[in-house]
Design an enzyme around this catalytic site. Structure first.
Site, PDB file in Angstrom:
ATOM      1  CG  HIS A  54      -0.389   0.290   2.516  1.00  0.00           C
ATOM      2  ND1 HIS A  54      -0.055  -0.698   3.410  1.00  0.00           N
ATOM      3  CD2 HIS A  54      -0.061   1.450   3.126  1.00  0.00           C
ATOM      4  CE1 HIS A  54       0.427  -0.144   4.510  1.00  0.00           C
ATOM      5  NE2 HIS A  54       0.445   1.149   4.363  1.00  0.00           N
ATOM      6  CG  ASP A  85      -0.006  -4.028   2.873  1.00  0.00           C
ATOM      7  OD1 ASP A  85       0.296  -3.417   1.842  1.00  0.00           O
ATOM      8  OD2 ASP A  85      -0.239  -3.462   3.959  1.00  0.00           O
ATOM      9  CB  SER A 163       3.135   1.599   6.114  1.00  0.00           C
ATOM     10  OG  SER A 163       1.966   1.772   6.875  1.00  0.00           O
TER      11      SER A 163
END
Length: 513
Positions: A54, A85, A163
Site C-alpha cells: 500500500h 501487503d 508502514s
C-alpha cells in the site's frame, strides 16, 4: 562518539507520487498525490528492498533515501503482493549500493512478551524514529479484502509513515520479527499495531523468486460453521472425542467443489485436528483458525483433508486455487476501472473498490455501508458460478433528451432485450450487434429502461462530447470474447412479459443468473 546500531542504516524512507484510478468516473484518473513510507534493505547481492504494497500502490514515481543522507535514489517495483501487503523494490544506481549497507534478516514468530523495536519514518519529522514495545498476541488479521493471514500484534506505536519499516526482534544483530503495516484505530482501543511475520514474507518471496509475480494465497474452497452444539453433533454422527467444523457451502469454481460436499465435517487439515470452534493448535496455549494452514500453502499445491461423511471417515485432496470473486475486491488484482456508455447510461462492473469510492465503504467496511442498496450488498456474499461472470451496474445516467425520465443510479442491470447478462463485455457485445428497434435494459426488481436503438447511436457522440469523455468504453471492452467464457449459459429472462426489443413490459429477473 555517538553509537548507533548498524541495522538502522538499512532502514529507508520512501517518497511516492501516485495516481489512483477513479472507479466512480472510470474514464478519468484521480488527481496526483504524494505520500511517504518506510522500507528496509533485504538483500544487497540481489539489490532488493522490502516495503508494504500500500506504500507504493498506483505509484508513478518512487524514490528512497538512506538515513542521514540528502540524496534520493529512484526505485523500481520488482514484485507487488497486494493480498499480503508486501512489495519488492530495487535501485539500479550503483551509487546507492556503494554505501555500507547490509541486508536485514528475519526470525520466526517470536514468543509473547518478546521485546520489539519498530523503526521507520512516521509523521511528525523527517528523521528516523524508533519506538519500543512487546509481542502482545499472535492471530489472523485481515490484510486486505481478499484474505486473513497470520499477524503479530504489538503495543509499539505504529503511525502513518511507519508502514513498510522493520520491527526488530534484536536491533543489535539486525534480526527482524516482521514488517509494520497497520494499526487498530478504533476509539475504544489503544496501542494495537500489527506486523507481518516472516512466514507471510517468506511465502511472498518464494512466489516472487519462482514466478516473478505474486499469485496470492489459496482459498479453502468451502465455507464452514462451528460444531459446538451437542444435538447437531449427534445429528452428524460425531462420536465423543471427534471434533471438526461443518461445511455449509462450497465454491463452484474451486478445486474443493465435488470433493468436499455440503454437510461434510472437516476433521483434519494437513494432518492437524480441528476443534469444534474451527481452530487448530499453534503453540502452547495459542490457537489459530484452521484456514491459516491452507493459506500458508501456495496456489497449485494440494490440500489434504480428513472428512466425516454420513458417519464414515474418508480422506480427500484437491488442488488449491485463489478465490475468484464474483465481486472483485482488490484494485489491480481482480478489479480494474471498466465502463460502457450507451445512450447516456453508464455501466460498470460491481467491485469493492467501486463501493469504497462511491459510498466510502463496502467490501467489508462499515463506513456508510447503510447507504449501499440492498441488492448490491447481497451480491457481495454470492459465489461466481461461471468463468468471467460479473455483476453489471447501472452507475449513473448522463442526462440527455433520449433518456429523459430515467433517474437510476447504482442499480444492478440483469438483462438486455430479454437476455441475461454474463458480464459488462457481454452487454457491450449485445448492444453493438443489436438490430432490434429498441434496447430494453432489465434492472433489478423488474424495472425497465427502454431506448430507441437509432436514437442511441445518433446521440452517442454528442453525449460524450458534452461530458468530455473520450470514448464510450474502456479499452478492455474492445478485447475479443474469451474462449473459456460461455455467455450463452446466462440464458434468457424467465418471464414472458418482456418482449424482445419492442419496448413493452418489464419481466422479473433472477439476480443469481
Amino acid at each position: 562518539m555517538r553509537r548507533k546500531a548498524w541495522a538502522l542504516s538499512s532502514v529507508l524512507k520512501v517518497f511516492v507520487s501516485k495516481v489512483d484510478p477513479n472507479y466512480a468516473q472510470p474514464w478519468q484518473m484521480c488527481p496526483q498525490r504524494t505520500s511517504t513510507g518506510s522500507a528496509f534493505v533485504l538483500d544487497t547481492a540481489k539489490r532488493t528492498i522490502l516495503t508494504n504494497s500500500h506504500v507504493v500502490s498506483n505509484a508513478t514515481a518512487v524514490y528512497v533515501r538512506r538515513p542521514g543522507a540528502a540524496k534520493k535514489f529512484k526505485a523500481e517495483l520488482v514484485c507487488d503482493g497486494k493480498v499480503c501487503d508486501l512489495a519488492l523494490l530495487t535501485v539500479r544506481d550503483d551509487a546507492f549500493w556503494a554505501a555500507e549497507l547490509r541486508g536485514l534478516t528475519f526470525v520466526d514468530v517470536p514468543e509473547l512478551q518478546s521485546p520489539i523495536s519498530v523503526a521507520g519514518y512516521p509523521v511528525g519529522g523527517d528523521n528516523i524514529s524508533v519506538t519500543k514495545g512487546i509481542v502482545s498476541r499472535i492471530s489472523l488479521v485481515r490484510y486486505s479484502a481478499a484474505a486473513r493471514l497470520l499477524s503479530i500484534q504489538i503495543d509499539a506505536a505504529i503511525n502513518p509513515g511507519n508502514s513498510g519499516g522493520p520491527a526488530f526482534w534484536d536491533l543489535e544483530t539486525g534480526k527482524v520479527a516482521g514488517v509494520a503495516f497497520s494499526k487498530n484505530i478504533s476509539a475504544s482501543t489503544d496501542n494495537i499495531g500489527y506486523i507481518i511475520p516472516y512466514r507471510v514474507v517468506k511465502h511472498f518471496l518464494e512466489e516472487a523468486e519462482e514466478h516473478g509475480t505474486y499469485r496470492g494465497v489459496p482459498s479453502p474452497g468451502f465455507f464452514t460453521q462451528d460444531l459446538e452444539n451437542p444435538a447437531q453433533r449427534a445429528f452428524l454422527k460425531m462420536t465423543d472425542g471427534v471434533s471438526g467444523v461443518l461445511v455449509v457451502k462450497t465454491d463452484p469454481l474451486s478445486g474443493a467443489h465435488g470433493e468436499v460436499l455440503k454437510n461434510d465435517v472437516i476433521l483434519e487439515v494437513e494432518g492437524t485436528a480441528i476443534a469444534d470452534d474451527g481452530t487448530v493448535e499453534f503453540r502452547e496455549d495459542e490457537r489459530l483458525e484452521f484456514t491459516a494452514l491452507i493459506r500458508a500453502k501456495h496456489v497449485g499445491e494440494k490440500a489434504h483433508l480428513k472428512l466425516l461423511r454420513d458417519g464414515q471417515e474418508l480422506c480427500v485432496s484437491y488442488p488449491l486455487k485463489a478465490k475468484d470473486h464474483l465481486v472483485p475486491v482488490l484494485d489491480a488484482v481482480d478489479a480494474t476501472p471498466s465502463y460502457f456508455i450507451v445512450g447516456g447510461l453508464v455501466f460498470a462492473p460491481l467491485s469493492s473498490p467501486f463501493l469504497e469510492m462511491v459510498f466510502g465503504g463496502g467490501g467489508g467496511r462499515r463506513s456508510r455501508r447503510a447507504d449501499i442498496p440492498v441488492p448490491v450488498l447481497a451480491a457481495l456474499n454470492q459465489n461466481k458460478v461461471r468463468k468471467g461472470q460479473q455483476v453489471v451496474l447501472l452507475v449513473q445516467v448522463l442526462a440527455h433528451e433520449i433518456n429523459h425520465g430515467y433517474r437510476y443510479s447504482v442499480v444492478p442491470c440483469e438483462s438486455l432485450n430479454g437476455r441475461r447478462l454474463h458480464s459488462l463485455r457481454h452487454l457491450a457485445h449485445l448492444v453493438d450487434t443489436c438490430e432490434a428497434p429498441f434496447l430494453n435494459f432489465g434492472l433489478e426488481g423488474g424495472r425497465l429502461i427502454t431506448l430507441a436503438t437509432s436514437e442511441v447511436r445518433a446521440a452517442g457522440p454528442q453525449i460524450l462530447s458534452t461530458n468530455a469523455i473520450a470514448s464510450d468504453r474502456s479499452p478492455d471492452m474492445l478485447l475479443p470474447k474469451p474462449e473459456d467464457e460461455d455467455w450463452d449459459a446466462a440464458g434468457m429472462v424467465d418471464s414472458g412479459d418482456e418482449r424482445n426489443g419492442d419496448g413493452l413490459g418489464g419481466g422479473d429477473s433472477d439476480p443469481d443468473g
